[in-house]
Design an enzyme around this catalytic site. Sequence first.
Site, PDB file in Angstrom:
ATOM      1  CE  LYS A   1      14.851 112.499 -50.875  1.00 23.29           C
ATOM      2  NZ  LYS A   1      14.899 112.077 -52.301  1.00 23.29           N
TER       3      LYS A   1
ATOM      4  CG  HIS B   1      10.882 111.621 -49.272  1.00 25.73           C
ATOM      5  ND1 HIS B   1      11.291 112.754 -48.588  1.00 25.73           N
ATOM      6  CD2 HIS B   1      11.073 111.885 -50.593  1.00 25.73           C
ATOM      7  CE1 HIS B   1      11.682 113.681 -49.463  1.00 25.73           C
ATOM      8  NE2 HIS B   1      11.565 113.169 -50.675  1.00 25.73           N
TER       9      HIS B   1
END
Length: 447
Positions: free
Chosen positions: A336, A338
Amino acid sequence: MPVENPLRKFKNLFPLVRLPPVYTPPPVPAEPARTPILFIFPRKKQHITSLDVECVKYQAFLAFSNYNHVTQECHEPEMSPSGQLPFLVTSDGRLLTGRQIVEEVKATVGDLESRLTNAEKQDVKAFTFLAEAKLDFALLFSMWYDRHIRDEFTFPMYESLYPWPLNKVISRTIRAQKTDWMLSRRAVLKKDEILDDARKALTALSTQLGTQLYFFGSKASFLDAVVFAYLHIILSLLVTPSGEVALRQAVLKHENLVQSGRTSPYFFNAGLFNTGEALAQLGTYYAAALQDSNLPYDVLFGPAYKGIPLVSSLAVALFREYGIDAPYSFNRKEKKDHGEGGSIVGSPLRGKVVVIDDVITAGTAIRESFTIIKGEGANLSGVLIALDRQEKGTGTDLSAIQQVEKEYGVPVVSIVSLAQVVEYLEEVGGQEQAIQDIRVYRQQWGI
């Protein structure tokens, strides 16, 4: 007056006298029927199967059909009527190749597919064509165009059969022939396109197999022999110290396909621990096994996806049963960019890490976990699994567990072994056929 022949006159002086025999030998028994011989490309040392996928295909088909025969190695395809291996010499001396072998087996011991409906027979043909078209092309491309495979396996395999310098000439000639064949079917050989076709074929085969032992019904068909051959060759031969081969990785992603290129009569499905009670009980067993093993750890790690609920239930059970508040984590398949970011969820990997998984079949999840752990600056200290399959790994007499222990120098601990599962089945009764199938399988693949 006719003149008597002097030779006849001489013979008459010594008439032939017939005397009774003093000894009569027993009658010579009729020559016993010869056992059919399947001529195959040479096999690897201490292996049963050939190194050639077409030969393995017919070896598997004859085995599935219970066709009595012996095999003999041969590296001269010109001995075959078709110029290709394998070929079968029947008990009455006929030389058969390809579909002729299939028809001979049908006429001798019966048709494996006689129980199938017409629609299923058509599906067998369709899936067989798919496997032979897509997997064969990808296998040839990997063997002759992947530089590591070609230099470390393919060339040495063929060069070992002939004296120098003939071996160099023949191996390069074969490569040219294979290249011409591939170019006759594709104007341009693009690795990504070829592998994508193979992946799609594997997905279709995996979907068709589902949770069944065989593709159609309770017994093998010619399709099972074909798929076994390709999986066996891909998994056992496409291995290099340089790293995983893309085609081999594509096969290993489909867990329900024949594991390690062999037809196993059992399948361990950790996904059936699908209730809170079942998972809690399983976590308790993992915790007990971990405590008994004395494996050193700072963090417990569960590889995605099956390892995630396993390591979570283990961490809960350790606290509930032993008062141990153990850090644990798992990985995402994709990072990821974020939120918390990265691919690791939970406690950071540090110090000594024990990997928690359900079973080790080919060792792929463990190898991926090792790479992740090292990448985080930690060290693999052991592996804890639910079931020890107790069977030989691909291309070796060691089990998958023994291979992991040897490769990484760490212990692998299991909650139960296959022998204990069989013992339990014998105690509860009603599973005689399953037990017999496992025993027959273990005669060849067990350790």
